[in-house]
Design a protein around this motif. Structure first.
Motif, mmCIF file in Angstrom:
data_model
loop_
_atom_site.group_PDB
_atom_site.id
_atom_site.type_symbol
_atom_site.label_atom_id
_atom_site.label_comp_id
_atom_site.label_asym_id
_atom_site.label_seq_id
_atom_site.Cartn_x
_atom_site.Cartn_y
_atom_site.Cartn_z
ATOM 1 N N UNK A 209 53.564 30.810 -33.593
ATOM 2 C CA UNK A 209 52.666 30.300 -34.633
ATOM 3 C C UNK A 209 51.342 29.836 -34.041
ATOM 4 N N UNK A 210 51.406 29.217 -32.862
ATOM 5 C CA UNK A 210 50.176 28.761 -32.213
ATOM 6 C C UNK A 210 49.266 29.939 -31.885
ATOM 7 N N UNK A 211 49.858 31.035 -31.427
ATOM 8 C CA UNK A 211 49.060 32.224 -31.110
ATOM 9 C C UNK A 211 48.447 32.806 -32.384
ATOM 10 N N UNK A 212 49.223 32.896 -33.451
ATOM 11 C CA UNK A 212 48.717 33.445 -34.710
ATOM 12 C C UNK A 212 47.582 32.590 -35.259
ATOM 13 N N UNK A 213 47.757 31.265 -35.235
ATOM 14 C CA UNK A 213 46.729 30.368 -35.774
ATOM 15 C C UNK A 213 45.425 30.481 -34.996
ATOM 16 N N UNK A 214 45.530 30.508 -33.674
ATOM 17 C CA UNK A 214 44.319 30.592 -32.863
ATOM 18 C C UNK A 214 43.696 31.984 -32.949
ATOM 19 N N UNK A 215 44.544 32.988 -33.148
ATOM 20 C CA UNK A 215 44.020 34.350 -33.271
ATOM 21 C C UNK A 215 43.253 34.513 -34.580
ATOM 22 N N UNK A 216 43.800 33.996 -35.678
ATOM 23 C CA UNK A 216 43.132 34.129 -36.980
ATOM 24 C C UNK A 216 41.890 33.246 -37.079
ATOM 25 N N UNK A 217 41.858 32.125 -36.338
ATOM 26 C CA UNK A 217 40.683 31.249 -36.386
ATOM 27 C C UNK A 217 39.602 31.664 -35.393
ATOM 28 N N UNK A 218 39.859 32.699 -34.626
ATOM 29 C CA UNK A 218 38.924 33.224 -33.613
ATOM 30 C C UNK A 218 38.611 32.224 -32.496
ATOM 31 N N UNK A 219 39.456 31.185 -32.331
ATOM 32 C CA UNK A 219 39.195 30.206 -31.282
ATOM 33 C C UNK A 219 39.414 30.802 -29.898
ATOM 34 N N UNK A 220 40.183 31.903 -29.850
ATOM 35 C CA UNK A 220 40.426 32.552 -28.575
ATOM 36 C C UNK A 220 39.134 33.048 -27.937
ATOM 37 N N UNK A 221 38.205 33.490 -28.763
ATOM 38 C CA UNK A 221 36.964 34.038 -28.222
ATOM 39 C C UNK A 221 36.193 32.985 -27.442
ATOM 40 N N UNK A 222 36.357 31.717 -27.836
ATOM 41 C CA UNK A 222 35.711 30.623 -27.091
ATOM 42 C C UNK A 222 36.525 30.266 -25.858
ATOM 43 N N UNK A 223 37.855 30.208 -26.017
ATOM 44 C CA UNK A 223 38.711 29.818 -24.900
ATOM 45 C C UNK A 223 38.687 30.848 -23.776
ATOM 46 N N UNK A 224 38.538 32.138 -24.130
ATOM 47 C CA UNK A 224 38.518 33.178 -23.097
ATOM 48 C C UNK A 224 37.271 33.120 -22.226
ATOM 49 N N UNK A 225 36.289 32.350 -22.660
ATOM 50 C CA UNK A 225 35.079 32.222 -21.856
ATOM 51 C C UNK A 225 35.322 31.382 -20.607
ATOM 52 N N UNK A 226 36.356 30.542 -20.647
ATOM 53 C CA UNK A 226 36.622 29.658 -19.504
ATOM 54 C C UNK A 226 37.998 29.860 -18.883
ATOM 55 N N UNK A 227 38.886 30.596 -19.534
ATOM 56 C CA UNK A 227 40.251 30.753 -19.014
ATOM 57 C C UNK A 227 40.701 32.189 -19.175
ATOM 58 N N UNK A 228 41.547 32.627 -18.266
ATOM 59 C CA UNK A 228 42.109 33.971 -18.336
ATOM 60 C C UNK A 228 43.237 34.014 -19.360
ATOM 61 N N UNK A 229 43.490 35.177 -19.967
ATOM 62 C CA UNK A 229 44.594 35.280 -20.931
ATOM 63 C C UNK A 229 45.934 34.863 -20.341
ATOM 64 N N UNK A 230 46.178 35.203 -19.086
ATOM 65 C CA UNK A 230 47.454 34.829 -18.473
ATOM 66 C C UNK A 230 47.603 33.321 -18.373
ATOM 67 N N UNK A 231 46.485 32.606 -18.073
ATOM 68 C CA UNK A 231 46.536 31.143 -18.023
ATOM 69 C C UNK A 231 46.789 30.553 -19.407
ATOM 70 N N UNK A 232 46.193 31.149 -20.444
ATOM 71 C CA UNK A 232 46.405 30.655 -21.807
ATOM 72 C C UNK A 232 47.867 30.809 -22.214
ATOM 73 N N UNK A 233 48.461 31.972 -21.926
ATOM 74 C CA UNK A 233 49.850 32.204 -22.308
ATOM 75 C C UNK A 233 50.789 31.305 -21.512
ATOM 76 N N UNK A 234 50.585 31.224 -20.208
ATOM 77 C CA UNK A 234 51.450 30.381 -19.371
ATOM 78 C C UNK A 234 51.324 28.912 -19.771
ATOM 79 N N UNK A 235 50.103 28.482 -20.073
ATOM 80 C CA UNK A 235 49.900 27.099 -20.494
ATOM 81 C C UNK A 235 50.632 26.781 -21.785
ATOM 82 N N UNK A 236 50.597 27.727 -22.735
ATOM 83 C CA UNK A 236 51.327 27.521 -23.989
ATOM 84 C C UNK A 236 52.828 27.392 -23.739
ATOM 85 N N UNK A 237 53.367 28.296 -22.927
ATOM 86 C CA UNK A 237 54.801 28.263 -22.654
ATOM 87 C C UNK A 237 55.209 26.957 -21.979
ATOM 88 N N UNK A 238 54.434 26.507 -21.008
ATOM 89 C CA UNK A 238 54.785 25.283 -20.282
ATOM 90 C C UNK A 238 54.616 24.059 -21.190
#
Length: 414
Positions: A209-238
């Motif tokens: 749900x967290x991935x869907x919410x951030x994907x639909x709100x386009x917040x990922x486009x801002x977060x990807x400017x400072x973090x790699x996708x692998x860090x975002x996914x690993x951070x969510x899991x942890x």
């Protein structure tokens, strides 16, 4: 690593501070307590007080059945005897059942020199407990009559038919006898399995749900400017996994704190549950591994979905191994070392629940724990490998349905 920890901290604090976390932390154990209390009370009064008529052409046999039934009856049922009767009186008894003046009647036809036949007529076909007790009472009465007819005195018949309680014990690996309780082992394993499956699915879905919410709100486009996708996914899991461990830790502390209360004593008096150190270590270990497996799977699904409604369509497929685990519960608890039980405890998708069920009945060999953990770790690595590649491409894909060929291309893109 810094970005990964920042994402994990953000996810953890966001979940912890949420109203849903506080409500579920309080309500889930409260609801479980109510559920256990209701089950115990329902078990004690599964067959409530009944008004039953025993009708037979043999008055002595009908009286013996009534005596046997009331000797083991704790619900204060009213048992009337109508004997001797003729077949012409049966329609009247059926009418009494129809107007609910009685709950049912047992019709016993006992021809001289032949085995009797019996029919129980009642308002419902679901009262199997009363039916079973009447059958047992009739059979005991017949055995008493046959023993008495063979010349055995009545006081000796009572000694011959006296019930014997079986004291259940298990033999541990050191060869020592340990007192056990089959029902407590069943409910202990079942409770740990359902708590494990519930928390694993809840927090795995939270990742999705967290991935869907951030994907639909386009917040990922801002977060990807400072973090790699692998860090975002690993951070969510942890981060979300740490929330689950925190909640389970709160429940364990609360259970220990109220363990000596009057209510807990009343609920556990008949169950006599004891938890070993193996169960204490295995439960958090399987929670972490099960969570990582299902959360990684849900993360890959969420990255390929456009909306939360689309994600929910795939949820039953992801939950299928959990349903399979509970479908095997009777087999696993009765024969924890069967080939199917061992195979299911090694299969990564069912291993957490099946292994906790097996531990509740009998501690498996060490090599099976090692094999189970090893296979789960390799499976988590494989699912993470696929999900992370779907995640890298899918979080920036909008307005295009992800078909199977499209998903294969996403794996090649990354």
């Amino acid at each position: 690593m810094r970005n990964l920890l920042l994402v994990a901290k953000r996810e953890y604090l966001e979940q912890i501070r949420g109203r849903a976390f506080r409500i579920t932390t309080i309500l889930v154990p409260a609801l479980f307590g109510v559920l256990i209390g209701v089950m115990i009370l329902a078990g004690r009064s599964a067959s409530g007080a009944k008004h039953i008529v025993i009708a037979s052409n043999d008055a002595a046999l009908a009286d013996a059945v009534r005596t046997q039934f009331l000797a083991h009856d704790q619900s204060k049922s009213q048992i009337d005897v109508l004997a001797p009767v003729t077949l012409a009186e049966r329609p009247g008894l059926i009418d009494q059942v129809k107007v609910k003046s009685i709950d049912g009647f047992l019709w016993i036809d006992a021809p001289v020199g032949k085995n009797p036949t019996a029919i129980y007529e009642s308002q419902t076909s679901g009262d199997f407990i009363t039916n079973a007790r009447l059958g047992s009472s009739l059979n005991h009465a017949l055995v008493r009559r046959r023993l008495a007819a063979s010349g055995i005195q009545s006081e000796n018949v009572d000694d011959l038919l006296k019930d014997v309680d079986i004291d259940t014990r298990t033999v541990n690996k050191q060869g020592k006898e340990v007192k056990s309780n089959a029902m407590s082992s069943f409910w202990k394993g079942y409770a740990m399995a359902i708590l494990l499956s519930m928390t694993t699915m809840i927090y795995g879905m939270n990742v999705a749900r967290s991935i869907i919410q951030e994907k639909t709100s386009r917040i990922f486009e801002v977060m990807l400017a400072t973090a790699k996708p692998s860090d975002l996914l690993a951070g969510k899991l942890i981060g979300i996994g740490a929330v689950g461990l925190t909640q389970i830790g709160i429940w364990v502390v609360a259970a220990i704190a109220i363990g000596g209360s009057v209510a807990a004593t009343m609920l556990s008096g008949q169950m006599d549950m004891h938890f070993s150190w193996v169960e204490g270590v295995s439960f958090p270990a399987y929670f972490v591994l099960g969570y990582l497996l299902y959360a990684s799977l849900f993360a890959g699904l969420a990255a390929s979905c456009e909306t939360e409604q689309e994600l929910q369509m795939y949820t039953p497929l992801a939950a299928l191994p959990i349903w399979l685990s509970f479908a095997l519960i009777v087999l696993v608890m009765n024969n924890p070392n069967s080939l199917l039980s061992v195979a299911a405890s090694l299969f990564p998708a069912t291993a957490p629940i099946i292994m906790m069920l097996r531990i509740g009945s009998e501690i498996p060999p060490f090599w099976q724990f090692a094999a189970s953990f090893g296979i789960m770790i390799l499976s988590i690595w494989g699912v993470l490998w696929v999900s992370s590649r779907l995640y890298r491409v899918g979080i920036l894909m909008y307005g295009k349905r992800a078909t199977l060929p499209e998903l294969v291309r996403w794996l090649r893109y990354s």
